[in-house]
Each structure stands twice: as structure tokens, then as C-alpha cells.
Scaffold this active site. Structure first.
Site, PDB file in Angstrom:
ATOM      1  N   ARG A  42     -84.378  71.464  39.825  1.00  0.00           N
ATOM      2  CA  ARG A  42     -85.064  70.492  40.689  1.00  0.00           C
ATOM      3  C   ARG A  42     -85.896  71.182  41.769  1.00  0.00           C
ATOM      4  NH1 ARG A  42     -84.640  64.949  42.687  1.00  0.00           N
ATOM      5  NH2 ARG A  42     -84.556  64.933  44.944  1.00  0.00           N
ATOM      6  N   ILE A  68     -90.432  62.677  46.361  1.00  0.00           N
ATOM      7  CA  ILE A  68     -89.606  62.850  45.156  1.00  0.00           C
ATOM      8  C   ILE A  68     -88.355  62.017  45.373  1.00  0.00           C
ATOM      9  CG2 ILE A  68     -88.599  64.993  46.119  1.00  0.00           C
ATOM     10  CD1 ILE A  68     -88.029  65.945  43.279  1.00  0.00           C
ATOM     11  N   SER A  69     -87.957  61.253  44.370  1.00  0.00           N
ATOM     12  CA  SER A  69     -86.767  60.413  44.502  1.00  0.00           C
ATOM     13  C   SER A  69     -85.522  61.291  44.627  1.00  0.00           C
ATOM     14  CB  SER A  69     -86.624  59.517  43.270  1.00  0.00           C
ATOM     15  OG  SER A  69     -87.776  58.714  43.119  1.00  0.00           O
ATOM     16  N   SER A  70     -84.508  60.757  45.304  1.00  0.00           N
ATOM     17  CA  SER A  70     -83.253  61.498  45.487  1.00  0.00           C
ATOM     18  C   SER A  70     -82.552  61.662  44.141  1.00  0.00           C
ATOM     19  CB  SER A  70     -82.341  60.733  46.451  1.00  0.00           C
ATOM     20  OG  SER A  70     -81.843  59.579  45.789  1.00  0.00           O
ATOM     21  N   ILE A  73     -80.958  58.420  42.858  1.00  0.00           N
ATOM     22  CA  ILE A  73     -81.922  57.444  42.322  1.00  0.00           C
ATOM     23  C   ILE A  73     -82.340  57.832  40.904  1.00  0.00           C
ATOM     24  CG2 ILE A  73     -84.358  56.726  42.513  1.00  0.00           C
ATOM     25  CD1 ILE A  73     -82.671  55.043  44.272  1.00  0.00           C
TER      26      ILE A  73
END
Ligand code: SAH
Length: 220
Positions: A42, A68-70, A73
Site C-alpha cells: 500500500r 486514498i481510502s482507508s 474502507i
């Protein structure tokens, strides 16, 4: 770029495993999703200055006012989309940095992903090439129109919030297919829309916080 990746890579496997453990505790149950997220670096999707926080359970800025989504999520939307079934073709609206896209690419035979901000997509294209992700087709386009010429899709995932999904987009789902997206404006919730032979069934789930869907494209 590869040099800095290998540098962080020394510790990132352990950090990723901690992230996976946390996701399990937070209620993610799809082990296929967890295993894929355990194998994708990531930190390379995030600017170097923030990379040390890549595996924390937070969303982070990725330029052009986007985020950027967690990890939670990404995991939750992926498991809702998969629903333990085989997915052949999926449409993603809102490629962003491409992390969710890379996760999908490992869960699905073919991913089509649309992003309205051109320069963001250029960067993401390079990143996915470097990771040798080959089953993803990226397109600079307003995703609210979908991609009828490549459909119909087993699943559609949208990573920006809206109050309403155009019927022309829902029609790009197969019967038996599902769409996962954040719904709302001030208050937002994850929403799943399933298409069956009679029509569409909507289910509202956890409260979330996404950037809004915008129309039109940004070229530079
Ligand atoms: N999954 C991405 C989320 C990025 S944020 C990630 O984790 O990086 C949402 C993204 O949706 C942004 O990149 C934004 O530019 C994009 N977006 C917003 N409206 C859009 C539209 N109409 N069509 C395509 N992309 C859109």
C-alpha cells in the site's frame, strides 16, 4: 522509484500483517480479501512524505484534493462487492491512486476503472505498470456515465459519494450483479444495490466519509 520501494519493503510485510490483524478485529471476514490486501504494498500508492502512515487505518491525501481510502474502507467495499461469489468483470468509478484498483485486480478477472482527473490517472497508470498489474483497463472519463461498451458488469464500485446513481449506470449491471458505493451528502453511508429480475434492492450500511463525485473531466 523501485529503490525507495525496496527500502520500505524490508519492514512492510510485518506492518501489512498487523494491518490485516486489525481489519479482522474490525469485523472484516472475507479471508480472500484479507489475503490480497496482505500482499499488496500500500505504501507505494502514497507520496513518500506520508508513506510511513500507509498502513494506519486512515485515509490520506493523494494530490488534487483527493484521498486514498482507508484500509478498512477498501476491505469492506471489496468484501461487499465480492459477497463470496466469483466476479468476472467489475467497473470502478474513481481510480484515484489505484490501490483499490490493484486489490480488485487480484479478486476479479477483468477490472475497468474510470477517473476524471487526468494527471492523477497518468501517475496511477505508471504505478500499476510497475506492479505488473495487467488485467486493469484505465480510462480518463466521467465515471457517472459508466462504460457501456465494456459492460454489463458483475459488479460496480464507486469510491466517491453521491446522493443518486443514474439509471444508465445501474443498467450496466448484470441481473444478479451488485453495486457498492457511499451514498449521501452531509451524512454518508455505504450502500449496496443488487439487481434482480424484478428490479433493484438497496441496502444501507455503515456510516462513512468520502470525497464527492464530480461531473466532467480535468485534463491538467
Ligand atoms: N479508490 C480511490 C479513491 C480516490 S477518491 C483511492 O483509494 O485512491 C475518489 C476519486 O474519485 C478521486 O480520484 C476523484 O477524482 C474520482 N472521481 C470523482 N468524481 C468522478 C467521476 N465523475 N468520474 C470518475 N472519477 C471521479
Amino acid at each position: 522509484m523501485s529503490v525507495r520501494h525496496s527500502g520500505i519493503g524490508m519492514t512492510s510485510q510485518r506492518t501489512r500483517m498487523r494491518m490485516i490483524e486489525r481489519l479482522r478485529k474490525q469485523g472484516i471476514v472475507d479471508e480472500v480479501v484479507l489475503s490480497v490486501m496482505g500482499s499488496i504494498p500500500r505504501h507505494i500508492f502514497i507520496e513518500e512524505a506520508l508513506a510511513s502512515r500507509a498502513y494506519d487505518d486512515i485515509s490520506l491525501p493523494i494530490n488534487f484534493g483527493q484521498t486514498i481510502s482507508s484500509p478498512w474502507i477498501v476491505a469492506r467495499m471489496s468484501e461487499l462487492l465480492r459477497a463470496d461469489s466469483h466476479l468476472d468483470k467489475v467497473l470502478e468509478v474513481g481510480t484515484g491512486c489505484g490501490y483499490q484498483t490493484a486489490v480488485l485486480a487480484r479478486l476479479v478477472r477483468e477490472v475497468f476503472s474510470l477517473e476524471r482527473i487526468g494527471p492523477l490517472l497518468t501517475r496511477t497508470r505508471m504505478r500499476l505498470q510497475e506492479l505488473q498489474v495487467r488485467n486493469v483497463y484505465l480510462k480518463h472519463a466521467d465515471g457517472l456515465h459508466g462504460l457501456a461498451e465494456a459492460g454489463p458488469f458483475d459488479g460496480i464500485i464507486m469510491t466517491a459519494v453521491t446522493t443518486h446513481i443514474p439509471s444508465s449506470l445501474l443498467e450496466q449491471l448484470i441481473v444478479g450483479g451488485r453495486m457498492v458505493f457511499p451514498k449521501g451528502s452531509q451524512k454518508q453511508h455505504l450502500c449496496v444495490i443488487e439487481r434482480n429480475s424484478q428490479g433493484y434492492i438497496e441496502t444501507i450500511l455503515e456510516e462513512v466519509n468520502f470525497v464527492p463525485i464530480l461531473s466532467g473531466v480535468v485534463r491538467r
